[in-house]
Design a protein around this motif. Structure first.
Motif, PDB file in Angstrom:
ATOM      1  N   TYR A 283      41.864  18.934  51.113  1.00  0.00           N
ATOM      2  CA  TYR A 283      42.627  19.913  50.961  1.00  0.00           C
ATOM      3  C   TYR A 283      41.891  21.039  50.720  1.00  0.00           C
ATOM      4  O   TYR A 283      42.903  21.716  51.243  1.00  0.00           O
ATOM      5  CB  TYR A 283      43.302  18.955  50.548  1.00  0.00           C
ATOM      6  CG  TYR A 283      44.321  17.414  50.982  1.00  0.00           C
ATOM      7  CD1 TYR A 283      45.138  17.687  52.342  1.00  0.00           C
ATOM      8  CD2 TYR A 283      43.795  16.165  50.582  1.00  0.00           C
ATOM      9  CE1 TYR A 283      44.875  16.609  52.688  1.00  0.00           C
ATOM     10  CE2 TYR A 283      44.185  15.052  50.821  1.00  0.00           C
ATOM     11  CZ  TYR A 283      44.679  15.124  52.308  1.00  0.00           C
ATOM     12  OH  TYR A 283      45.099  14.357  52.954  1.00  0.00           O
TER      13      TYR A 283
ATOM     14  N   SER B 275      55.538  19.241  57.251  1.00  0.00           N
ATOM     15  CA  SER B 275      54.776  18.539  56.507  1.00  0.00           C
ATOM     16  C   SER B 275      54.134  19.249  55.488  1.00  0.00           C
ATOM     17  O   SER B 275      54.248  20.216  55.562  1.00  0.00           O
ATOM     18  CB  SER B 275      54.231  17.377  56.857  1.00  0.00           C
ATOM     19  OG  SER B 275      52.590  18.194  57.282  1.00  0.00           O
TER      20      SER B 275
ATOM     21  N   VAL C  54      43.479  23.592  44.985  1.00  0.00           N
ATOM     22  CA  VAL C  54      44.297  22.774  45.382  1.00  0.00           C
ATOM     23  C   VAL C  54      44.332  21.712  43.781  1.00  0.00           C
ATOM     24  O   VAL C  54      43.170  21.094  42.810  1.00  0.00           O
ATOM     25  CB  VAL C  54      43.960  21.511  46.139  1.00  0.00           C
ATOM     26  CG1 VAL C  54      44.176  19.849  45.980  1.00  0.00           C
ATOM     27  CG2 VAL C  54      43.704  21.790  47.175  1.00  0.00           C
TER      28      VAL C  54
ATOM     29  N   THR D 264      43.747  14.983  46.735  1.00  0.00           N
ATOM     30  CA  THR D 264      43.883  13.461  46.465  1.00  0.00           C
ATOM     31  C   THR D 264      43.288  12.629  47.641  1.00  0.00           C
ATOM     32  O   THR D 264      42.702  11.902  47.269  1.00  0.00           O
ATOM     33  CB  THR D 264      45.171  13.813  47.475  1.00  0.00           C
ATOM     34  OG1 THR D 264      46.257  14.357  47.252  1.00  0.00           O
ATOM     35  CG2 THR D 264      46.416  12.253  47.774  1.00  0.00           C
TER      36      THR D 264
ATOM     37  N   PRO E 242      48.827   7.485  49.482  1.00  0.00           N
ATOM     38  CA  PRO E 242      49.441   8.854  49.002  1.00  0.00           C
ATOM     39  C   PRO E 242      51.129   9.563  49.369  1.00  0.00           C
ATOM     40  O   PRO E 242      50.601  10.602  49.971  1.00  0.00           O
ATOM     41  CB  PRO E 242      48.528   9.398  48.461  1.00  0.00           C
ATOM     42  CG  PRO E 242      47.334   9.137  49.565  1.00  0.00           C
ATOM     43  CD  PRO E 242      47.901   7.544  49.767  1.00  0.00           C
TER      44      PRO E 242
ATOM     45  N   HIS F  90      45.946  18.470  42.505  1.00  0.00           N
ATOM     46  CA  HIS F  90      45.102  17.239  42.805  1.00  0.00           C
ATOM     47  C   HIS F  90      44.400  16.950  44.138  1.00  0.00           C
ATOM     48  O   HIS F  90      45.386  16.999  45.084  1.00  0.00           O
ATOM     49  CB  HIS F  90      46.817  16.110  42.931  1.00  0.00           C
ATOM     50  CG  HIS F  90      46.469  14.662  43.228  1.00  0.00           C
ATOM     51  ND1 HIS F  90      47.076  14.059  43.586  1.00  0.00           N
ATOM     52  CD2 HIS F  90      44.798  13.997  42.171  1.00  0.00           C
ATOM     53  CE1 HIS F  90      46.307  12.487  43.197  1.00  0.00           C
ATOM     54  NE2 HIS F  90      45.356  12.566  43.021  1.00  0.00           N
TER      55      HIS F  90
HETATM   56  C1  LIG Z   1      46.567  17.326  48.102  1.00  0.00           C
HETATM   57  C2  LIG Z   1      46.977  17.556  49.253  1.00  0.00           C
HETATM   58  N1  LIG Z   1      47.444  18.389  50.072  1.00  0.00           N
HETATM   59  C3  LIG Z   1      47.680  18.590  51.619  1.00  0.00           C
HETATM   60  C4  LIG Z   1      48.208  17.547  51.568  1.00  0.00           C
HETATM   61  C5  LIG Z   1      49.098  17.594  53.593  1.00  0.00           C
HETATM   62  O1  LIG Z   1      49.770  16.944  53.024  1.00  0.00           O
HETATM   63  P1  LIG Z   1      50.957  16.188  54.762  1.00  0.00           P
HETATM   64  O2  LIG Z   1      50.217  15.672  55.712  1.00  0.00           O
HETATM   65  O3  LIG Z   1      52.731  16.159  54.558  1.00  0.00           O
HETATM   66  O4  LIG Z   1      50.654  17.601  55.497  1.00  0.00           O
HETATM   67  C6  LIG Z   1      48.415  16.654  51.091  1.00  0.00           C
HETATM   68  C7  LIG Z   1      48.295  14.899  52.465  1.00  0.00           C
HETATM   69  O5  LIG Z   1      47.863  14.185  51.422  1.00  0.00           O
HETATM   70  C8  LIG Z   1      47.439  16.678  50.299  1.00  0.00           C
HETATM   71  O6  LIG Z   1      47.469  14.908  49.791  1.00  0.00           O
END
Ligand SMILES: Cc1ncc(COP(=O)(O)O)c(C=O)c1O
Length: 358
Positions: A88, A61, A138, A142, A6, A140
């Protein structure tokens, strides 16, 4: 190699090429043209009115955007109720704890739907005699591929007069988001998932009135300051310039390919191809498709096989899949269909899985 994790995603030739754009000082008007294009493109991807909404960029990120949203939009004397059914959601609670933001968690099993009745009850009860000002979720998750429905949560927020803050990191650009619901205050997302950019730029799309009352707990991630300076064709820090080139190129391709609804259809077709193909090999999906995103889905590791063995065989064949997290690490694997992925790629993936399973 084809990335089925992802994000970051496999890039189109156009996005990859855009990274070779001219050297650019971020204090020159050419950079602010680029910044304006990206901010406008993000709003246009969900047909949002720039008078009502602000797309605020930050170098970092997806987590940076989530952290910026929570630390800025929950006011100093506010409190947030956090819905958790995966990694998340848990991360949002950790962010609030780190910044001492008043919060409470509604924790559910990672494979389960959110418990709306419990969320409603907690919103009504408040936190230590104070009122919740926000609900965070959240979209989706993940961790499992579950799509947490926003509409019923937005309705609860409306009834209780609280703002909805959404981690849309892995849904923005593909899934429907109820921006029209007045309780939706902001979403946080990133360049390198459904938008098909490269990692390094994240963003919050916030209602302008919500920015007006923002808190300033964070320095680098101070959302109201970032928004104000970007509106003035300025930026407080050195942005990831080349990542902006890539995001601008990705947004142009996104629009040319038919926008959000077209991307949804493309992902849905690929996700169903994976699900049906794996089902034919006796590999079951963890959740029913109607509860999942089209972005990523989880599958049960076939009996007698480890994730590592499956991962390594597929990696040798040029595919990167993704492990389960936490307690799900030994029982599931995940396949995302974001990025430059075709039906022919998925056909070949399924042939490799078939060979592996014998
Ligand atoms: C729903 C969700 N939130 C937050 C994040 C965190 O993103 P990052 O790894 O770019 O900081 C992800 C990463 O896959 C995510 O899927």
């Amino acid at each position: 190699v084809i990335l089925l994790n992802p994000g970051p995603v496999s890039l189109s030739a156009g996005v990859r090429q855009s990274l070779l754009g001219p050297d650019l000082c971020h204090r020159e008007s050419e950079f602010y043209d680029l910044q304006d294009e990206v901010r406008a493109g993000l709003l246009a991807s969900y047909q949002l009115d720039p008078g009502l909404w602000s797309a605020v960029l930050m170098t970092g990120s997806g987590t940076a955007a989530v952290e910026s949203m929570l630390t800025s939009l929950v006011p100093e004397n506010g409190a947030v109720l956090i819905c958790e059914n995966g990694v998340y959601g848990q991360r949002m609670a950790h962010i609030c704890a780190r910044y001492a933001i008043a919060h409470e968690r509604v924790r559910g099993e990672w494979l389960q739907q959110l418990d709306l009745a419990q969320i409603e009850q907690r919103l009504a009860a408040g936190l230590a005699a104070a009122r919740f000002t926000h609900l965070a979720v959240v979209h989706h998750e993940t961790t499992t591929g579950r799509l947490n429905a926003l509409a019923p949560l937005a309705e609860l927020c409306r009834e209780h007069g609280v703002g909805l803050l959404v981690d849309a990191v892995s849904s923005f650009g593909a899934e429907r988001i109820e921006f029209g619901d007045p309780s939706l205050s902001a979403i946080a997302a990133t360049a390198n998932k459904c938008l098909h950019g490269v990692p390094g730029i994240a963003f919050v799309i916030a209602r302008r009135p919500a920015l007006a009352g923002a808190a300033t707990r964070a320095y680098y991630l101070d959302l109201a300051r970032l928004a104000q300076l970007q509106d003035e064709r300025n930026t407080p820090f050195t942005p990831a310039v080349q990542v902006c080139y890539a995001l601008a190129a990705a947004l142009r391709e996104f629009a040319a390919q038919g926008g959000r609804a077209a991307r949804y259809r493309r992902y849905a077709a690929l996700a169903e191809q994976v699900r049906q193909g794996l089902a034919g090999l006796g590999v079951g999906a963890v959740l029913p498709p109607e509860e999942c995103s089209v972005v990523l889905r989880s599958y049960r590791l076939p009996h007698g096989h480890t994730y590592k063995a499956l991962h390594d065989v597929l990696k040798r064949a040029g595919f990167i899949i993704y492990a389960g997290q936490g307690t799900l690490a030994d029982s599931i694997f995940r396949i995302s269909t974001m990025g430059e992925v075709t039906t022919a790629d998925i056909e070949r993936l399924l042939r490799c899985c078939k060979d592996f399973l014998g």
